[in-house]
Design a protein around this motif. Structure first.
Motif: not given
Ligand code: AMP
Ligand code: MG
Length: 349
Positions: A293, A297, A299-300, A304
């Motif tokens: 990701g 970011r 949080e991506e 994943h």
């Protein structure tokens, strides 16, 4: 046993399915269910036989305690002996959510559930399916991550089925877990709160509520020789089948080093996998490249990480090189899992 898989829709949760799953738990069976962190493998936390089944289904060492999940904050008082002021403040600020608190336990909680410890780990998830299931089961669900012991945690029902099909009664499918990393664990059983496992609830977030919070040294130790206070953190964990190496340094140096290492490995006849980010995925000249990701970011990346680690097991790669991540905010939690997956194999460039 045949494992039933039931899909649920968050917008209209089918309560017949929840009731059925709750009954399985009440009767001592096992149900895997979605939470906002990762999928959990649930059993009745107050029934020692259920906890034994959880250990058996996962192949998990039985000295590795289970987290007890509740659906109402006040239920903590039924299983925790002492709830300090600071613990209450953390519960107010972060429950329901991805924060697990460790308390001294009441006798109601069987030793089998806590791996023989006198403390109990408690979490109130925010996930609506999880909470409905906990309620339907009587209120106390022991649930470790729903993966075979040693493999990456599961973030989809398909991953759960891969590891546990035939070993548990039911899997509730709520789609992809949105956080993707397990909860932050904080020991509040003594005066000084201590983080035993980093997660998306960060030290800074908690310190803004209760003041100084320490971190167990094993969480940030550069090697795996410091004994962690959360028994589960000592085991090799999250490991893909191929050997994983983290390459750490400035991004451009990392890309150069990974390209060189990949070429060397290929020359030895090895197949190479690369864990990259959206920003860098196009910079690798060879190997099977998977992006976690956008680096910008975090949080991506966390969402994943386990999925990408698992995905390499479906391929025939022999070795994997991964980029590394900073230790600000969620980065610390991401690196904690990545370092374990790599057995602490790191190349600094
Ligand atoms: P998992 O359920 O797979 O996320 O693993 C649960 C984690 O919580 C493991 O690392 C356990 O060692 C830890 N844990 C559970 N109960 C306790 C406890 N009473 N004291 C310390 N760590 C705990
Ligand atoms: Mg686990």
């Amino acid at each position: 046993m045949e494992t039933q898989i039931r899909k649920l829709d968050y917008a209209a949760i089918d309560m017949d399915i929840i009731e059925k799953a709750g009954r399985i738990l009440k009767e001592g069976g096992l149900v895997a269910f979605p939470t906002e962190t990762v999928y959990g493998l649930g059993g009745n936390a107050l029934n020692p036989a259920s906890s034994e089944k959880i250990y058996a289904a996962k192949g998990r060492p039985s000295d590795n305690p289970l987290i007890v999940h509740i659906s109402e904050k006040d239920d903590v008082y039924q299983i925790a002996e002492q709830v300090s002021e600071r613990a209450k403040q953390l519960m107010e600020a972060f429950w329901p959510g991805p924060l697990t608190l460790i308390f001294s336990k009441k006798a109601l909680v069987p030793d089998k559930t806590t791996g023989g410890l006198s403390t109990v780990a408690v979490r109130m998830p925010s996930d609506k399916i999880a909470r409905a299931l906990i309620r339907a089961s009587g209120g106390f669900v022991a649930a470790p991550s729903a993966n075979a012991s040693g493999r990456p945690s599961t973030t989809t029902a398909a991953h759960v089925a891969e590891d546990l099909s035939g070993r548990i009664e039911m899997i509730l499918d709520g789609g992809q877990a949105v956080i993707g990393l397990e909860s932050t664990i904080v020991d509040v059983s003594e005066e000084q709160p201590v983080i035993l496992r980093p997660g998306v609830i960060t030290r800074a977030m908690m310190e803004s509520v209760i003041g100084p919070v320490e971190i167990d040294r094993a969480v940030i130790a550069p090697d795996s020789h410091v004994k962690p206070k959360a028994p589960g953190m000592k085991y090799r964990h999250y490991a893909p089948k191929a050997s994983l190496t983290i390459v750490e340094g400035e991004t451009k140096d990392v890309i150069e080093a990974v390209n060189r290492l990949s070429a060397e490995a290929a020359a030895e006849g090895k197949r190479v996998g690369i864990m990259a980010t959206d920003e860098t995925a196009g910079c690798y000249g060879m190997g099977l490249v998977r992006s976690l990701g956008a680096r910008s970011r975090e949080e991506e990346i966390s969402m994943h990480l386990f999925e990408v680690l698992r995905s390499f097991d479906e391929t025939d790669v022999d070795c994997i090189y991964s980029e590394s991540f900073g230790d600000a905010a969620i980065g610390q939690a991401i690196m904690n899992r990545l370092l374990k997956a790599a057995g602490h194999r790191v190349i600094e460039v």
